[in-house]
Motif scaffolding. Sequence first.
Motif, mmCIF file in Angstrom:
data_model
loop_
_atom_site.group_PDB
_atom_site.id
_atom_site.type_symbol
_atom_site.label_atom_id
_atom_site.label_comp_id
_atom_site.label_asym_id
_atom_site.label_seq_id
_atom_site.Cartn_x
_atom_site.Cartn_y
_atom_site.Cartn_z
ATOM 1 N N GLY A 40 -4.593 -3.222 -8.602
ATOM 2 C CA GLY A 40 -5.616 -2.543 -9.390
ATOM 3 C C GLY A 40 -5.131 -2.249 -10.797
ATOM 4 N N HIS A 41 -3.887 -1.811 -10.908
ATOM 5 C CA HIS A 41 -3.330 -1.538 -12.230
ATOM 6 C C HIS A 41 -3.223 -2.817 -13.052
ATOM 7 N N ALA A 42 -2.717 -3.879 -12.429
ATOM 8 C CA ALA A 42 -2.548 -5.135 -13.154
ATOM 9 C C ALA A 42 -3.891 -5.672 -13.640
ATOM 10 N N LEU A 43 -4.898 -5.666 -12.784
ATOM 11 C CA LEU A 43 -6.206 -6.190 -13.176
ATOM 12 C C LEU A 43 -6.845 -5.320 -14.256
ATOM 13 N N THR A 44 -6.676 -4.001 -14.121
ATOM 14 C CA THR A 44 -7.247 -3.117 -15.141
ATOM 15 C C THR A 44 -6.624 -3.376 -16.500
ATOM 16 N N VAL A 45 -5.278 -3.484 -16.530
ATOM 17 C CA VAL A 45 -4.600 -3.759 -17.792
ATOM 18 C C VAL A 45 -5.049 -5.099 -18.361
ATOM 19 N N GLY A 70 -9.974 -9.801 -32.743
ATOM 20 C CA GLY A 70 -10.002 -11.065 -33.480
ATOM 21 C C GLY A 70 -8.774 -11.288 -34.328
ATOM 22 N N ASP A 71 -7.662 -10.679 -33.924
ATOM 23 C CA ASP A 71 -6.411 -10.771 -34.680
ATOM 24 C C ASP A 71 -5.413 -11.585 -33.860
ATOM 25 N N PRO A 72 -4.924 -12.720 -34.372
ATOM 26 C CA PRO A 72 -3.986 -13.556 -33.600
ATOM 27 C C PRO A 72 -2.735 -12.789 -33.171
ATOM 28 N N GLU A 73 -2.212 -11.954 -34.056
ATOM 29 C CA GLU A 73 -1.004 -11.206 -33.699
ATOM 30 C C GLU A 73 -1.282 -10.238 -32.555
ATOM 31 N N PHE A 74 -2.406 -9.529 -32.604
ATOM 32 C CA PHE A 74 -2.770 -8.609 -31.524
ATOM 33 C C PHE A 74 -3.027 -9.376 -30.225
ATOM 34 N N THR A 75 -3.644 -10.538 -30.383
ATOM 35 C CA THR A 75 -3.908 -11.353 -29.185
ATOM 36 C C THR A 75 -2.613 -11.782 -28.518
ATOM 37 N N ASP A 76 -1.592 -12.141 -29.309
ATOM 38 C CA ASP A 76 -0.299 -12.516 -28.736
ATOM 39 C C ASP A 76 0.318 -11.346 -27.972
ATOM 40 N N ARG A 77 0.233 -10.136 -28.582
ATOM 41 C CA ARG A 77 0.786 -8.960 -27.882
ATOM 42 C C ARG A 77 0.019 -8.686 -26.593
ATOM 43 N N ALA A 78 -1.296 -8.851 -26.642
ATOM 44 C CA ALA A 78 -2.104 -8.615 -25.444
ATOM 45 C C ALA A 78 -1.758 -9.610 -24.342
ATOM 46 N N LEU A 79 -1.598 -10.879 -24.699
ATOM 47 C CA LEU A 79 -1.246 -11.882 -23.692
ATOM 48 C C LEU A 79 0.133 -11.610 -23.099
ATOM 49 N N ALA A 80 1.066 -11.146 -23.943
ATOM 50 C CA ALA A 80 2.398 -10.818 -23.432
ATOM 51 C C ALA A 80 2.333 -9.658 -22.454
ATOM 52 N N ALA A 81 1.508 -8.659 -22.801
ATOM 53 C CA ALA A 81 1.367 -7.516 -21.888
ATOM 54 C C ALA A 81 0.725 -7.946 -20.579
ATOM 55 N N ILE A 82 -0.291 -8.809 -20.660
ATOM 56 C CA ILE A 82 -0.944 -9.308 -19.436
ATOM 57 C C ILE A 82 0.040 -10.090 -18.586
ATOM 58 N N GLU A 83 0.869 -10.924 -19.245
ATOM 59 C CA GLU A 83 1.863 -11.716 -18.514
ATOM 60 C C GLU A 83 2.867 -10.815 -17.801
ATOM 61 N N GLU A 84 3.379 -9.803 -18.483
ATOM 62 C CA GLU A 84 4.371 -8.915 -17.888
ATOM 63 C C GLU A 84 3.772 -8.132 -16.728
ATOM 64 N N GLY A 136 1.154 -8.934 -14.919
ATOM 65 C CA GLY A 136 0.862 -9.852 -13.816
ATOM 66 C C GLY A 136 2.101 -10.228 -13.039
ATOM 67 N N ARG A 137 3.230 -10.427 -13.754
ATOM 68 C CA ARG A 137 4.476 -10.759 -13.070
ATOM 69 C C ARG A 137 4.919 -9.606 -12.159
ATOM 70 N N ALA A 138 4.808 -8.377 -12.651
ATOM 71 C CA ALA A 138 5.181 -7.220 -11.839
ATOM 72 C C ALA A 138 4.277 -7.107 -10.619
ATOM 73 N N ALA A 139 2.980 -7.393 -10.805
ATOM 74 C CA ALA A 139 2.045 -7.324 -9.669
ATOM 75 C C ALA A 139 2.380 -8.386 -8.627
ATOM 76 N N LEU A 140 2.776 -9.589 -9.080
ATOM 77 C CA LEU A 140 3.162 -10.636 -8.133
ATOM 78 C C LEU A 140 4.402 -10.232 -7.338
ATOM 79 N N GLU A 141 5.349 -9.560 -7.979
ATOM 80 C CA GLU A 141 6.531 -9.090 -7.264
ATOM 81 C C GLU A 141 6.142 -8.067 -6.199
ATOM 82 N N ASP A 142 5.251 -7.150 -6.570
ATOM 83 C CA ASP A 142 4.792 -6.161 -5.596
ATOM 84 C C ASP A 142 4.064 -6.842 -4.443
ATOM 85 N N LEU A 143 3.232 -7.831 -4.759
ATOM 86 C CA LEU A 143 2.489 -8.539 -3.723
ATOM 87 C C LEU A 143 3.438 -9.258 -2.775
#
Length: 405
Positions: free
Chosen positions: A223-228, A240-254, A256-263
């Motif tokens: 639930g936390h991973a999907l919400t984030v 609409g900012d490429p730099e912000f989008t990169d940070r957002a994708l990095a946060a989503i990746e991190e 998601g990886r933690a959620a996969l470990e928990d799963l």
Amino acid sequence: MPGFLAPLTRTVTYTRWLHLLCAAVLAFVCGAVYPGLSSPSLREWVLIYVVPVPLLVLAAMLPVVRRAEGLQARLMLFPGGHARVARDGAEGGVSVTPSASWRDRARTAAWLVLRLFLGLTVALLSGQLMAVVIELTGAAAGRPVSTVSLLPLPTSGLWCLLLVPAVLLVLLYVVEGAGRLSARAARLLLGPSPAERLAALEERTERLLERNRIARELHDSLGHALTVAVVQAGAARAAGDPEFTDRALAAIEETGRAALEDLERVLVVLREAEQPVRGRPTLGEADRLLDSARASGATVDMTVKGPLETVPGPVSREGYRILQEGLTNVLRHCGAVPVRIALTVADGRLSLDVRNGLPAGAPPAAGGTGSGLRGVRERAALLGGRALAGPVGDEWRVHVELPVV
């Protein structure tokens, strides 16, 4: 097929017949030794019934005898797939656990004696009725046959054949009735004791608690991973900012990886029932929760007072999940709002306080009132603590206290 003939077509009728006949073997063996089976009198038949009783009572004192009788009863009185499964020791109402008390031994002795009497009676009746069938068949063929039948029968006439089906039906219905009686007696005398019922109930409760715990783990982590991920994706699209989008994708990746470990940890528990849960995050790793929340646009401040490293592992792990659920609720229900977190270890208790501002015009329940907060309360209760959640002024507050000693 007429309903009254249905019992005669069931396999269980004949397995019960065999079960009863097996019980008569001991009586005939003992009777052959004493008083003998050569034209026994009525008194000697009584002895044939009684002589094996002391042996059966002594055998019932052995704990394993109850298990053996339970297995036989399941296999022959209640045939089918369920009768061969012994997970909780009481399938079909018959226990297969050894005697654990004198009450169990007494019930086993009563069962053995009843099985002896019922089995010997059915064996004698079966022999008599089969003898009648043989004599009637011989009389119809004009060749009288001398058997051990005690009933007066005609000695000739083809009409004797008409009596054969009736005698066979009587025999089978006697067997069917005796089998039903034996099955009911088995449930009564070989059924689980109160202690076994309590143990089975406790085991079932433990399984349900474990399932609830796993459900909470999945709810909090995924639930936390999907919400984030949802919040980050929405913010990146709006910015609409490429730099912000990169940070957002990095946060989503991190996240998601933690959620996969928990799963993966939860799946290990599901695959191997006795495998302990290892590597679950603790409050010492709370920074990654704060980072993911900040990456979603929320302003998060946390203060820690007291020796957090002294908090026991189970309490620290549950505290992590409670904090995770608190932040998830903030992002899900309130969005990117300021969040203040206070962790305090003092006076033998861990205090966790999460406060966040409520958006303008938001209802009082905007901080969440669903399964997430229910899981927080359950986690706190299991550890002997308490959890409170609700609006305080223009803020939503989740306050949890857990004992650490």
